[in-house]
Structures are given as C-alpha cells and as structure tokens.
Motif scaffolding. Structure first.
Motif, PDB file in Angstrom:
ATOM      1  N   ALA A  53      12.807  -7.482   2.472  1.00  4.34           N
ATOM      2  CA  ALA A  53      11.422  -7.210   2.867  1.00  4.34           C
ATOM      3  C   ALA A  53      11.146  -7.832   4.230  1.00  4.34           C
ATOM      4  O   ALA A  53      11.685  -8.885   4.570  1.00  4.34           O
ATOM      5  CB  ALA A  53      10.467  -7.780   1.822  1.00  4.34           C
ATOM      6  N   SER A  77       1.181  -6.976  -1.391  1.00  3.03           N
ATOM      7  CA  SER A  77       2.610  -7.241  -1.575  1.00  3.03           C
ATOM      8  C   SER A  77       3.439  -6.093  -1.013  1.00  3.03           C
ATOM      9  O   SER A  77       3.040  -4.927  -1.083  1.00  3.03           O
ATOM     10  CB  SER A  77       2.927  -7.430  -3.062  1.00  3.03           C
ATOM     11  OG  SER A  77       2.213  -8.521  -3.589  1.00  3.03           O
ATOM     12  N   TRP A  78       4.595  -6.459  -0.495  1.00  2.16           N
ATOM     13  CA  TRP A  78       5.548  -5.458  -0.012  1.00  2.16           C
ATOM     14  C   TRP A  78       6.530  -5.171  -1.140  1.00  2.16           C
ATOM     15  O   TRP A  78       7.260  -6.053  -1.579  1.00  2.16           O
ATOM     16  CB  TRP A  78       6.281  -5.971   1.219  1.00  2.16           C
ATOM     17  CG  TRP A  78       7.225  -4.965   1.817  1.00  2.16           C
ATOM     18  CD1 TRP A  78       8.475  -4.657   1.383  1.00  2.16           C
ATOM     19  CD2 TRP A  78       6.969  -4.127   2.949  1.00  2.16           C
ATOM     20  NE1 TRP A  78       9.034  -3.688   2.153  1.00  2.16           N
ATOM     21  CE2 TRP A  78       8.136  -3.342   3.132  1.00  2.16           C
ATOM     22  CE3 TRP A  78       5.899  -3.966   3.820  1.00  2.16           C
ATOM     23  CZ2 TRP A  78       8.245  -2.407   4.154  1.00  2.16           C
ATOM     24  CZ3 TRP A  78       6.015  -3.040   4.842  1.00  2.16           C
ATOM     25  CH2 TRP A  78       7.160  -2.272   5.004  1.00  2.16           C
ATOM     26  N   VAL A  79       6.552  -3.939  -1.615  1.00  2.00           N
ATOM     27  CA  VAL A  79       7.422  -3.549  -2.726  1.00  2.00           C
ATOM     28  C   VAL A  79       8.777  -3.128  -2.180  1.00  2.00           C
ATOM     29  O   VAL A  79       8.868  -2.497  -1.117  1.00  2.00           O
ATOM     30  CB  VAL A  79       6.783  -2.392  -3.532  1.00  2.00           C
ATOM     31  CG1 VAL A  79       7.686  -1.990  -4.694  1.00  2.00           C
ATOM     32  CG2 VAL A  79       5.403  -2.806  -4.028  1.00  2.00           C
ATOM     33  N   ASP A  80       9.847  -3.492  -2.913  1.00  2.00           N
ATOM     34  CA  ASP A  80      11.194  -3.113  -2.480  1.00  2.00           C
ATOM     35  C   ASP A  80      11.284  -1.608  -2.261  1.00  2.00           C
ATOM     36  O   ASP A  80      10.815  -0.811  -3.076  1.00  2.00           O
ATOM     37  CB  ASP A  80      12.225  -3.526  -3.542  1.00  2.00           C
ATOM     38  CG  ASP A  80      12.413  -5.036  -3.587  1.00  2.00           C
ATOM     39  OD1 ASP A  80      12.020  -5.702  -2.625  1.00  2.00           O
ATOM     40  OD2 ASP A  80      12.948  -5.543  -4.600  1.00  2.00           O
ATOM     41  N   MET A  82       9.836   0.020   0.058  1.00  4.44           N
ATOM     42  CA  MET A  82       8.634   0.547   0.703  1.00  4.44           C
ATOM     43  C   MET A  82       8.857   0.712   2.201  1.00  4.44           C
ATOM     44  O   MET A  82       9.621  -0.030   2.823  1.00  4.44           O
ATOM     45  CB  MET A  82       7.460  -0.410   0.443  1.00  4.44           C
ATOM     46  CG  MET A  82       6.148  -0.009   1.075  1.00  4.44           C
ATOM     47  SD  MET A  82       4.827  -1.199   0.682  1.00  4.44           S
ATOM     48  CE  MET A  82       4.373  -0.673  -0.972  1.00  4.44           C
ATOM     49  N   GLU A  86       3.869   3.735   3.866  1.00  3.29           N
ATOM     50  CA  GLU A  86       3.306   3.502   2.535  1.00  3.29           C
ATOM     51  C   GLU A  86       2.471   2.222   2.503  1.00  3.29           C
ATOM     52  O   GLU A  86       1.502   2.115   1.753  1.00  3.29           O
ATOM     53  CB  GLU A  86       4.431   3.398   1.507  1.00  3.29           C
ATOM     54  CG  GLU A  86       5.234   4.676   1.321  1.00  3.29           C
ATOM     55  CD  GLU A  86       6.443   4.464   0.449  1.00  3.29           C
ATOM     56  OE1 GLU A  86       6.576   5.191  -0.567  1.00  3.29           O
ATOM     57  OE2 GLU A  86       7.251   3.563   0.760  1.00  3.29           O
ATOM     58  N   TYR A  87       2.851   1.245   3.309  1.00  2.00           N
ATOM     59  CA  TYR A  87       2.192  -0.061   3.269  1.00  2.00           C
ATOM     60  C   TYR A  87       0.862  -0.078   4.014  1.00  2.00           C
ATOM     61  O   TYR A  87      -0.105  -0.699   3.564  1.00  2.00           O
ATOM     62  CB  TYR A  87       3.125  -1.116   3.867  1.00  2.00           C
ATOM     63  CG  TYR A  87       2.588  -2.524   3.786  1.00  2.00           C
ATOM     64  CD1 TYR A  87       2.593  -3.215   2.579  1.00  2.00           C
ATOM     65  CD2 TYR A  87       2.062  -3.158   4.916  1.00  2.00           C
ATOM     66  CE1 TYR A  87       2.104  -4.503   2.502  1.00  2.00           C
ATOM     67  CE2 TYR A  87       1.569  -4.447   4.844  1.00  2.00           C
ATOM     68  CZ  TYR A  87       1.590  -5.116   3.633  1.00  2.00           C
ATOM     69  OH  TYR A  87       1.090  -6.388   3.545  1.00  2.00           O
ATOM     70  N   SER A  90      -2.772   0.699   2.311  1.00  5.91           N
ATOM     71  CA  SER A  90      -3.258  -0.366   1.433  1.00  5.91           C
ATOM     72  C   SER A  90      -3.766  -1.551   2.248  1.00  5.91           C
ATOM     73  O   SER A  90      -4.814  -2.137   1.935  1.00  5.91           O
ATOM     74  CB  SER A  90      -2.129  -0.818   0.492  1.00  5.91           C
ATOM     75  OG  SER A  90      -2.537  -1.926  -0.274  1.00  5.91           O
TER      76      SER A  90
END
Length: 221
Positions: A53, A77-80, A82, A86-87, A90
């Motif tokens: 990440a 939160s940064w999702v694996d 991603m 996409e980030y 949010s």
C-alpha cells in the motif's frame, strides 16, 4: 538505487476537490485560492512481490489551517489491490464532510464569544471571520487585567485556552505580566454557550486571586 534488494519509490501529488474553498467562508480574507493535495508515495520492489500500500498524506495551503487542519482528518483505509481512481472518491467525500463541519464550527465559536459578553462586556478584540481569538477586559477591585481566549478549530471538542495579562504589572523587560496558558477551566462540549461562559467566569473569579499574587511576585522590585 541498485542491487537486487534495493527498493525505489514513486512520489506524486494529486490535487483534490474541484471547488473554491475561499467561497465557503463568509468575508474570507484569503487573497489566494486555498488548495488541498494528496501526497502519495508508492514503494516499488525489484523483486516479484505484491505491491504494498502507498504512504499517503494530506497537505494543504498554509492559510487553510485557520479553518481546519488536514492533519486532523482520518484518511479512509487503503484496501489491497485498490487503485487511485477507486480511492479518491471516498477521500473527497470525507474532505467535503470535514469542510462542512469546519464551517459549522465557525458558528459555534461565534456563539460562544457572543455568550461571553453578558459576563465580561464587549470584547476589546475578536477575530470576526474564523472566531479563533477574543480578548476581554476584566476588573476585580483595583486590579485590572485582560483575558485572552484562543479557540482551536476543534472547538467545542477542545476547550479554549485562556491567558491572563495584567494591565498594571510589568516584568524586568518592560512587558506586561502574563499567566501561563490555562487549560484547567471546567469544560464540557455538551454545555450550551451560555453555560460555558458562566462556568469560565466563575473559574476566573477564583483564578484571578492567584494571578494577582503571581503578578506581584513577577513585577520589578
């Protein structure tokens, strides 16, 4: 960098929020448009392994701190797996909510300063835009002093900081004697502005006795 175990980083900055923050604040004094950016650092490994990440951090124009600090914002939160596309939506939703709250907090600070007036009289000075500071004149017997209020952008979650300044006592450098910052006055963010003002006034009725003695000890012989 060289070597099989060495890593490299890719750094870039993403501008956020396509809106004019200056227009969110009534009578805004900012001459330049305030901006918020996302600073991103992607670690890159030379070995075949999943991309970790990124390290992410918000940065902003310096004057924006009068309204709120980007350091106080909890980043999503940064999702694996991603990607930035996409980030960012949010994150920008989070920022928009924070800006709305920050503007609302200006009104809360203004109502608090206004609630102080029935107890302390009209302020000698007050920040009319962001309502972060106010100074009142106080008198007890023959002792006259100033009460400086400093309100954070997190008010009323964070209580105000008070500093007392004598109008009659001066130290060896010729500067007015001032108290250390006072953080111990009674406080609850659930109180109404009127109750906040009343509790602080009652606190200062007692505190000013000790402050007068402090001034006498600090004054030039």
């Amino acid at each position: 960098m060289s070597g099989p175990d060495k890593s490299e980083e890719v750094k870039f900055v993403v501008p956020l929020l396509d809106l004019d923050l200056n227009k969110r604040v009534h009578a805004c004094p900012w001459k330049q448009e305030q901006k918020i950016f996302l600073q991103v650092v992607f670690p890159l490994s030379r070995r075949h392994s999943p991309t970790p990440a990124p390290h992410i951090k918000l940065v902003s124009s310096s004057q924006l701190k009068d309204l709120f600090s980007v350091e106080d914002i909890k980043l999503p939160s940064w999702v694996d797996g991603m990607c930035m596309a996409e980030y960012l939506p949010s994150l920008e939703d989070t920022l928009n909510l924070q800006i709305l709250k920050a503007v609302e907090y200006i009104g809360g600070r203004r109502r608090f300063i206004e609630a102080l007036a029935p107890k302390f009289g009209r302020p000698l000075e007050a920040d009319p835009i962001f309502c972060r500071t106010a100074t009142f004149l106080a008198v007890t017997g023959a002792f006259t002093f100033l009460v400086h209020f400093s309100l954070s952008t997190q008010f009323p979650k964070q209580q105000p900081t008070l500093i007392l300044q004598s109008s009659q006592h001066f130290n060896s450098q010729g500067a007015p004697v001032m108290s250390p910052p006072l953080h111990n006055c009674p406080w609850s963010p659930r109180w109404s502005p009127t109750e906040m003002a009343e509790r602080i006034f009652d606190f200062l009725v007692k505190e000013c006795i000790g402050f007068k003695m402090y001034c006498l000890d600090a004054v030039v012989p």
